[in-house]
Design a protein around this motif. Sequence first.
Motif, mmCIF file in Angstrom:
data_model
loop_
_atom_site.group_PDB
_atom_site.id
_atom_site.type_symbol
_atom_site.label_atom_id
_atom_site.label_comp_id
_atom_site.label_asym_id
_atom_site.label_seq_id
_atom_site.Cartn_x
_atom_site.Cartn_y
_atom_site.Cartn_z
ATOM 1 N N CYS A 1 -3.870 -7.384 1.056
ATOM 2 C CA CYS A 1 -3.587 -6.583 -0.138
ATOM 3 C C CYS A 1 -2.557 -7.356 -0.954
ATOM 4 C CB CYS A 1 -3.039 -5.222 0.273
ATOM 5 S SG CYS A 1 -2.700 -4.092 -1.091
ATOM 6 N N THR B 1 -0.882 -0.786 -4.383
ATOM 7 C CA THR B 1 -2.197 -0.153 -4.269
ATOM 8 C C THR B 1 -2.063 1.234 -3.676
ATOM 9 O OG1 THR B 1 -3.174 -2.335 -3.836
ATOM 10 C CG2 THR B 1 -4.529 -0.420 -3.326
ATOM 11 N N SER B 2 -2.826 2.155 -4.221
ATOM 12 C CA SER B 2 -2.874 3.523 -3.724
ATOM 13 C C SER B 2 -4.318 3.987 -3.743
ATOM 14 C CB SER B 2 -2.015 4.431 -4.618
ATOM 15 O OG SER B 2 -2.258 5.798 -4.342
ATOM 16 N N VAL C 1 -12.534 -3.332 -5.882
ATOM 17 C CA VAL C 1 -11.805 -3.222 -4.619
ATOM 18 C C VAL C 1 -11.197 -4.574 -4.239
ATOM 19 C CG1 VAL C 1 -11.940 -2.589 -2.177
ATOM 20 C CG2 VAL C 1 -13.329 -1.364 -3.870
ATOM 21 N N TYR C 2 -11.998 -5.601 -4.162
ATOM 22 C CA TYR C 2 -11.485 -6.938 -3.853
ATOM 23 C C TYR C 2 -11.944 -7.919 -4.924
ATOM 24 C CZ TYR C 2 -16.179 -8.081 -2.077
ATOM 25 O OH TYR C 2 -17.538 -8.286 -1.953
ATOM 26 N N PHE D 1 -7.747 -5.340 -5.731
ATOM 27 C CA PHE D 1 -6.502 -5.047 -5.012
ATOM 28 C C PHE D 1 -6.376 -5.860 -3.725
ATOM 29 C CE2 PHE D 1 -7.563 -1.428 -7.629
ATOM 30 C CZ PHE D 1 -6.350 -1.075 -8.199
ATOM 31 N N LYS E 1 -1.290 -6.518 -4.320
ATOM 32 C CA LYS E 1 -0.487 -5.863 -5.348
ATOM 33 C C LYS E 1 -0.347 -4.383 -5.007
ATOM 34 C CE LYS E 1 -4.315 -5.038 -8.627
ATOM 35 N NZ LYS E 1 -4.837 -5.458 -9.935
ATOM 36 N N PHE F 1 0.830 -1.213 0.000
ATOM 37 C CA PHE F 1 0.000 0.000 0.000
ATOM 38 C C PHE F 1 0.862 1.261 0.000
ATOM 39 C CE2 PHE F 1 -3.380 2.923 0.723
ATOM 40 C CZ PHE F 1 -4.517 2.266 0.268
ATOM 41 N N ASP G 1 -5.605 4.646 -7.071
ATOM 42 C CA ASP G 1 -6.198 3.547 -7.822
ATOM 43 C C ASP G 1 -7.652 3.320 -7.435
ATOM 44 O OD1 ASP G 1 -3.661 2.806 -9.037
ATOM 45 O OD2 ASP G 1 -3.113 1.993 -7.072
ATOM 46 N N LEU G 2 -7.961 3.591 -6.185
ATOM 47 C CA LEU G 2 -9.272 3.255 -5.636
ATOM 48 C C LEU G 2 -10.291 4.376 -5.779
ATOM 49 C CD1 LEU G 2 -7.967 1.594 -2.346
ATOM 50 C CD2 LEU G 2 -8.769 0.424 -4.409
#
Length: 344
Positions: free
Chosen positions: A175, A179-180, A289-290, A320, A177, A91, A183-184
């Motif tokens: 998590c 992720t920021s 998200v998931y 992610f 990969k 993250f 991205d979300l």
Amino acid sequence: MLDLPKPATLGTWLLATVIFWNLILLSFKTQPGSNIAPSERLTTALHQLNADLGHFHVTTSNFDKQTIVILLGPTDSGRVMNLVTSLNKFFDYESVLEILIVTPDRNAQGVAEVMLQLTPKFKMIHVLEDRELMQELATTPATHNNWVLQQVLKLLVANFVKSEFYLILDADVLCFKPTSFRDLIIEHRALCNMYNSHSIVTREDWWKGSETILDMNMTSPTYFGVTPAILSKTIAIGAQNRIKEIHSNDDWAQALLGKPNFTEYCVYATYAIASDKFSKYHIPTRDGVYNHDLSVFWKNQFQSLDLAKLVRQGAYVPGFFVVVQSNTGISAEAVKERMGDAFN
């Protein structure tokens, strides 16, 4: 039925569309007195676009940082360390404003372990006890079903976060990969998992119960996913105010605790959709998200979960996060062993 775009391609598609049409217009636009060949104008246009696109890049200075909320139960100490290990690996803390840890006891061993692992990476961490969020818990903590209480807390914490959006994480989330929040959250709208059938994630009576609590009806046959989820502070507080209004009770959380059929996300999504706020704050996706299909919601699914492969192929896998649900009975040690060196 809701047409769900693929989250991994949404930003790319939008950017590609801008580039394509600008290239066409710029490369074939002839300036007065210009004798530059179209091929040369195309090259020039490409260089100009590369420069211009720098203005679209999201940087820390112009990006609204958001909040991570970790719910830590009394038996989650081992499991939450797997979560923290994955966050530390993948993250982007530069996109995070604050991390809130919500727990029954700030002095529990699990809290100290999480702080020890997080603080070298990120400093803005605050611990909130359940009773700080709900004052009545200080006198009657044993009267509340823990599962129901956790749901209420996920809505109630909206009153404490400093950002518009907050990412809810349970201890059984990983998590997988890089992720920021960049991205979300796209153009001030958060990705969310949505499904065309309630049977994928929830029971129908939870949605009907949530409609009754809010005295509102869903206007679209689409259903919000489970944790991990990104919630809007505006929507969460709006739902709280609606419950106060309907039940004539300023203590909306206490009123909600007595209701048998609802979930936090059913209440949240029902209010958001019925009040026409959903599209302003969210982008619906199937696995934004998931990744639902790769998550473990039943014990027999764990056998096929290859976390090392998931990390290696993460760039090509939607979502992610994955969930290894704690109520399956799969131990934190088994999950840690399956994580191997891929998260170090």
